[in-house]
Structures are given as structure tokens and as C-alpha cells.
Design an enzyme around this catalytic site. Sequence first.
Site, short mmCIF file in Angstrom:
data_model
loop_
_atom_site.label_atom_id
_atom_site.label_comp_id
_atom_site.label_asym_id
_atom_site.label_seq_id
_atom_site.Cartn_x
_atom_site.Cartn_y
_atom_site.Cartn_z
N CYS A 134 8.44 -23.82 93.23
CA CYS A 134 7.20 -23.28 93.78
C CYS A 134 7.37 -22.88 95.24
O CYS A 134 7.99 -23.61 96.02
CB CYS A 134 6.11 -24.34 93.65
SG CYS A 134 4.54 -23.87 94.42
N CYS A 154 7.50 -29.43 94.56
CA CYS A 154 7.96 -28.88 93.28
C CYS A 154 9.05 -27.84 93.55
O CYS A 154 8.88 -26.94 94.37
CB CYS A 154 6.80 -28.27 92.50
SG CYS A 154 5.57 -29.49 92.02
N CYS A 189 -8.93 -17.62 92.78
CA CYS A 189 -7.96 -18.71 92.89
C CYS A 189 -7.94 -19.18 94.34
O CYS A 189 -7.62 -18.40 95.25
CB CYS A 189 -6.59 -18.17 92.47
SG CYS A 189 -5.25 -19.35 92.64
N GLU A 223 -3.91 -18.86 101.53
CA GLU A 223 -4.04 -17.67 100.68
C GLU A 223 -5.08 -17.89 99.59
O GLU A 223 -5.31 -19.02 99.15
CB GLU A 223 -2.69 -17.31 100.08
CG GLU A 223 -1.74 -16.84 101.17
CD GLU A 223 -0.43 -16.28 100.66
OE1 GLU A 223 0.22 -15.56 101.42
OE2 GLU A 223 -0.03 -16.56 99.52
N CYS A 262 1.37 -17.00 90.21
CA CYS A 262 1.49 -18.45 90.27
C CYS A 262 2.72 -18.87 91.06
O CYS A 262 3.82 -18.40 90.81
CB CYS A 262 1.64 -19.04 88.88
SG CYS A 262 0.23 -18.78 87.87
N CYS A 321 1.73 -27.83 101.12
CA CYS A 321 1.66 -28.84 100.06
C CYS A 321 2.80 -29.83 100.29
O CYS A 321 3.86 -29.45 100.77
CB CYS A 321 1.84 -28.17 98.69
SG CYS A 321 1.69 -29.31 97.29
N1 SAH Z 1 -0.71 -28.25 92.89
C1 SAH Z 1 -1.47 -27.83 91.75
C2 SAH Z 1 -2.14 -26.52 91.99
C3 SAH Z 1 -1.19 -25.35 92.14
S1 SAH Z 1 -1.33 -24.44 90.69
C4 SAH Z 1 -0.64 -27.87 90.50
O1 SAH Z 1 0.55 -28.17 90.61
O2 SAH Z 1 -1.17 -27.69 89.42
C5 SAH Z 1 0.12 -23.63 90.64
C6 SAH Z 1 0.56 -23.41 89.20
O3 SAH Z 1 1.58 -22.46 89.25
C7 SAH Z 1 1.13 -24.67 88.59
O4 SAH Z 1 0.81 -24.76 87.24
C8 SAH Z 1 2.63 -24.47 88.75
O5 SAH Z 1 3.34 -25.14 87.75
C9 SAH Z 1 2.74 -22.98 88.64
N2 SAH Z 1 3.87 -22.42 89.39
C10 SAH Z 1 4.37 -22.84 90.57
N3 SAH Z 1 5.38 -22.06 90.97
C11 SAH Z 1 5.53 -21.13 90.01
C12 SAH Z 1 6.39 -20.00 89.87
N4 SAH Z 1 7.29 -19.71 90.79
N5 SAH Z 1 6.23 -19.23 88.76
C13 SAH Z 1 5.27 -19.50 87.85
N6 SAH Z 1 4.43 -20.52 87.96
C14 SAH Z 1 4.55 -21.34 89.02
#
Ligand code: SAH
Length: 349
Positions: free
Chosen positions: A119, A116, A105, A92, A335, A112
Site C-alpha cells: 500500500c 501494509c 472515499c 486525499e 485503492c 498510516c
Molecule cells: N486501512 C484500511 C482502510 C484503507 S482501505 C484498510 O486496510 O482496510 C484500502 C484498501 O485498499 C484495502 O482493502 C487494501 O487492502 C487495498 N489496497 C491497498 N493497497 C492497494 C493496492 N496497491 N492495490 C489495490 N488495493 C490496495
Amino acid sequence: MSKISLWSLLPEELDAQLIQAGYKKFRSQQILLWLYKQNARSFTAMTNLDKKSRDELDNLYSLYLPEVAEEQVSQDGTRKFLLQLQDANYIEMVLIPGIEKLTLCISSQVGCSRGCQFCATSRLGLTRNLNTDEIIGQIIKAGQLTAPQKITNIVFMGMGEPLDNLDTVIKSINILQHERTLAFSPRRVTVSTCGIVPGILKLADTGVKMKLAVSLNAALDEKREILMPVNQRYPLAQLKPALLYFSRRSPHRITFEYVLIKNFNMAKEDMKALRAFTGDISSKINIIPWNPVPGSSWQAPSAEEVAAFQQELYKTSNVAVTLRNSRGQDISAACGMLAGKKKKEEQKI
Ligand code: SAH
């Protein structure tokens, strides 16, 4: 033999390959102009090359770009694209319009591996890393989709952990910043990581020009390791010196992303730890209200809770605090909501 993608080559590499194949050096510059300035998408379009050269180049090189399988447009103008790669995997990419800004983006991996807990992408697991041409391909594709409007900012915040595909990400940045391609401004490229310490050190040492964002999300180990398994491998005590090391070698502030999760990381002790962790690093904190992911038991904070956290942090922290407005939430483009699709064959089963 499979063709080499022209989107995977630095200008110097193209120069060398074409000279090797018996071409005059200026041919390589002509091709780069076609690719990056004149939007040619096939060798046939390159009319200042003779037919024989065009055919020969067509046999050697590919100009393949990811294809848009689906587009969704949010009420706020955010556009999310599901892109199909040549091997039928999906990733995406999101376009986020702003005031005098158009942010792209992009993804760095199919899925991945970092797991986390909050996410959506992490649920997919890792299928594979993207190749350079697939990273540059997203940018070229997005450029076509937005023309004549230009993309002003690129963030590696889509699917995947960019530092788990670091050499490819660095090469892609070097290509897109090159003066003979897009000459994209280093200030306008951000790489976001969950905190892979060796990758951060390597980024600092290679001197690639970009901004760094770190998904912190909790500044207490016992909480961060629940949210982000990567913290077990690289705890805060290792992350911090790596960031200070990076900071000394970068002219830019580091952005700390802090996803706000109700009843988990928003208490006084969390804020205190956040201030302590970030206070002596040239940085800013970007707070992001958690976007709900289906089936997850975490809870999103209310607008009031977010505002209270933001104000208190703003008053007490000596680094800048910003709130990331959730963009494209209605189309799951915000995000951590990028979950792509599985390969076609798998879907059929
Ligand atoms: N793997 C990298 C790049 C992904 S960025 C990283 O972890 O930075 C994705 C961003 O969105 C990260 O800052 C993560 O903390 C945030 N994120 C992930 N899931 C989310 C969610 N459900 N709601 C809001 N932010 C989220």
C-alpha cells in the site's frame, strides 16, 4: 483560545453549548439548517440571527473546511482531491461516480502506521489522526464540489486506518447520520479495516450503524503477516471470532477485500484458505487486482489471471464474489495508491 469547529459537534452538543451561552434552544436548530441544508459557509450568511449573535458565534466557533490544493480527474470520471488541512498537512479524498451512485472515499488519518507492504499510504508512516471536523469537513467539502449531485455512499477507505482513530470515526458517523444534519443512511456508510480486533469488538458493542469491510488479502497467517504486519498482533485465529461477534450484531454482510498479487496469494491453497475463512461468515468477497505502487516489487496479475481466480472462487465459494474495477488508476486514485504529500515545510527542506 482556539475556536471550536461547528463540524465537530453533535446537534445535542450544540444545543447544550448554546443554551449555556444564553441562547434560546431554537437558535441551534436554525444554525444546523444553515450548515447542513442551506450550505452557509459563514455566520454572516445566517440572516435570521441578529448581528450581535453572529459576531459572538463567530468568536466562539469555526466553520473552517479543508481546502482543495489539487484536483485530478481520471478518464473514467473519478476525481481525486488533495486537501490541505489547517495545520498544512495534506490528505486525499476520492469521488467515484457509478451507476446511480456517487461514492466518496475519505481519509481517517494523515498517513498510516500499519505498514501494509503493498500500500502506498503506508510508506508515509503516521503523522496524526484526523479530528472529527476534518472527517465531516471532507464530506461537506465534497458535497460542495458535487452539488447539485448528492453523495450517495461514504467509504472510509482513503488514507489511514479508521480503527486506529475509532472514537473520532464513530462520532463522525453519528454526526452524519443524525436526522438534524445529513440524515445519511447507515447502509451507505462503510468502514474498512486492516483487522484491528479490539476495534472490531468495540464497533460491535457501540452498535454504531455502518457496514464493515475487512482487508483480508491472505487467509494463511504465514502469507498475511508478510503482507500486513498487523497480522502478527492479531492473527487470523483472533480475527475470525471478532468478525463472528460483529456479524451477530449487524444486519449487514461483512465485505472481505482481497487484493490479488501475482505469484503470492492467488494459488489453489490461498483460495482454499480464503473459502474456509469466509465460508461461515455472512459475507461477500471483493477481489481487487493489485494496483502497482512505484518502487514496489510486488506484481499485478494479468486480466486473465484475475478472471480465472474470480471464476474459480465464484464456482467454489458459498459467499458472493465481486470484482472491484480499478477506478482512477491513471491518476493514482485507486485503492492503496493514495500517498498524499508531506507538510509544506518539510517539502521545502
Ligand atoms: N486501512 C484500511 C482502510 C484503507 S482501505 C484498510 O486496510 O482496510 C484500502 C484498501 O485498499 C484495502 O482493502 C487494501 O487492502 C487495498 N489496497 C491497498 N493497497 C492497494 C493496492 N496497491 N492495490 C489495490 N488495493 C490496495
